[in-house]
Design a protein around this motif. Sequence first.
Motif, PDB file in Angstrom:
ATOM      1  N   ASN A   3      44.387  39.267  43.905  1.00  0.00           N
ATOM      2  CA  ASN A   3      43.696  39.697  42.694  1.00  0.00           C
ATOM      3  C   ASN A   3      43.603  38.535  41.713  1.00  0.00           C
ATOM      4  O   ASN A   3      44.620  38.075  41.178  1.00  0.00           O
ATOM      5  CB  ASN A   3      44.451  40.871  42.060  1.00  0.00           C
ATOM      6  N   PRO A  47      38.296  41.814  38.973  1.00  0.00           N
ATOM      7  CA  PRO A  47      37.838  43.149  39.381  1.00  0.00           C
ATOM      8  C   PRO A  47      36.417  43.485  38.928  1.00  0.00           C
ATOM      9  O   PRO A  47      35.615  43.979  39.729  1.00  0.00           O
ATOM     10  CB  PRO A  47      38.871  44.079  38.743  1.00  0.00           C
ATOM     11  N   LEU A  89      38.986  51.004  43.430  1.00  0.00           N
ATOM     12  CA  LEU A  89      39.292  49.611  43.107  1.00  0.00           C
ATOM     13  C   LEU A  89      40.632  49.635  42.380  1.00  0.00           C
ATOM     14  O   LEU A  89      40.737  50.159  41.275  1.00  0.00           O
ATOM     15  CB  LEU A  89      38.202  48.986  42.244  1.00  0.00           C
ATOM     16  N   HIS A  90      41.674  49.072  43.001  1.00  0.00           N
ATOM     17  CA  HIS A  90      43.016  49.242  42.456  1.00  0.00           C
ATOM     18  C   HIS A  90      43.941  48.155  42.991  1.00  0.00           C
ATOM     19  O   HIS A  90      43.621  47.460  43.962  1.00  0.00           O
ATOM     20  CB  HIS A  90      43.569  50.616  42.829  1.00  0.00           C
ATOM     21  N   ASP A  91      45.114  48.044  42.343  1.00  0.00           N
ATOM     22  CA  ASP A  91      46.073  47.021  42.754  1.00  0.00           C
ATOM     23  C   ASP A  91      47.195  47.574  43.629  1.00  0.00           C
ATOM     24  O   ASP A  91      48.145  46.855  43.945  1.00  0.00           O
ATOM     25  CB  ASP A  91      46.644  46.290  41.538  1.00  0.00           C
ATOM     26  N   THR A 122      44.371  47.541  37.867  1.00  0.00           N
ATOM     27  CA  THR A 122      43.936  46.355  38.625  1.00  0.00           C
ATOM     28  C   THR A 122      44.630  45.113  38.071  1.00  0.00           C
ATOM     29  O   THR A 122      44.009  44.071  37.876  1.00  0.00           O
ATOM     30  CB  THR A 122      42.399  46.183  38.569  1.00  0.00           C
ATOM     31  N   ASP A 123      45.929  45.228  37.835  1.00  0.00           N
ATOM     32  CA  ASP A 123      46.673  44.184  37.139  1.00  0.00           C
ATOM     33  C   ASP A 123      47.597  43.382  38.040  1.00  0.00           C
ATOM     34  O   ASP A 123      47.892  42.225  37.754  1.00  0.00           O
ATOM     35  CB  ASP A 123      47.499  44.834  36.018  1.00  0.00           C
ATOM     36  N   LEU A 135      44.481  43.261  45.316  1.00  0.00           N
ATOM     37  CA  LEU A 135      43.327  44.069  44.938  1.00  0.00           C
ATOM     38  C   LEU A 135      42.792  44.761  46.181  1.00  0.00           C
ATOM     39  O   LEU A 135      42.690  44.148  47.252  1.00  0.00           O
ATOM     40  CB  LEU A 135      42.244  43.171  44.328  1.00  0.00           C
ATOM     41  N   VAL A 166      39.703  47.488  47.617  1.00  0.00           N
ATOM     42  CA  VAL A 166      38.415  48.085  47.281  1.00  0.00           C
ATOM     43  C   VAL A 166      37.884  48.893  48.457  1.00  0.00           C
ATOM     44  O   VAL A 166      38.023  48.494  49.621  1.00  0.00           O
ATOM     45  CB  VAL A 166      37.386  47.004  46.861  1.00  0.00           C
TER      46      VAL A 166
END
Length: 273
Positions: free
Chosen positions: A149, A219, A236-238, A258-259, A263, A265
């Motif tokens: 990410n 992102p 869409l996420h971490d 999304t930190d 990452l 998707v």
Amino acid sequence: MPAPTTPADHRNLLTDNPALYEARFPDPDRLAGRWAEDCLRRHGAGPRVLDMGCGTGRDAAHLHSVGRTVTGADLSRAMLAYARVRHPGPAYVRADLHKFDLGRAAFDAVVCLDSSLLYCHTNDQLDGFLASCRHALAPGGLLVAEMRNGAYFLGRTDLLDSPSGNAFTWQGVAYRSTTTLTVDRTDQLLRRTRVWTADEGGVDAAPVEQHSAWRLLLPHELRHFLAAHGFEVLELHDGPGPRTEPPWQDGRLPGTATDADRLHVVARRRHTH
């Protein structure tokens, strides 16, 4: 299979020696393949799957084992040869992820794991990958990808500039590596320098320095590229994912942040573009 050559003989020790790659990055529970299958199942993907950047074929073979018709694609001839022998079931083909054509609407899903997508270093390369995915997917087909990410490196330096070491022994040879990550802000790349040494019976091979890099995608930037190529982002996420801490487990649903440093998707090819 012959024993792997020493680091001095190759520019990329792990890519040139797929068995050694699997020894260095074991996945006995097929976590990455199971995570990908969970994404495909939750979003109702059809059976035809392209694993782009399939490497040794472990994930492609897992998807095949649960009943999918799988094609594994990679640019490395050594990886493909290994996959055909050690992880049979899928069809394996050589293809460049920057631009490939394996048939129009030939697949119901494209899977791209372990930051393979980030070997698209330029906008043109990323456009080429996404255009190729759209061409390969049937309308409504899925793109499932997992990667580093870029947002994690905004203001964070804990993974940067300081060398990290790793050591393991395989087939009587002690392998050691020292890895340093740096951010190239001009080219928007995360650059990796890795120095390998090997000790066989007390004899050290000459060290070899190897270089690679990943595109640092943010992102919202990824959302923009996907939309421009006719994809609707479904997730869409971490995390959780196969390489997060803690890792994904069966039944765990995706988060919304999304930190963190990975990452994930899932995007659907729109019927019209």
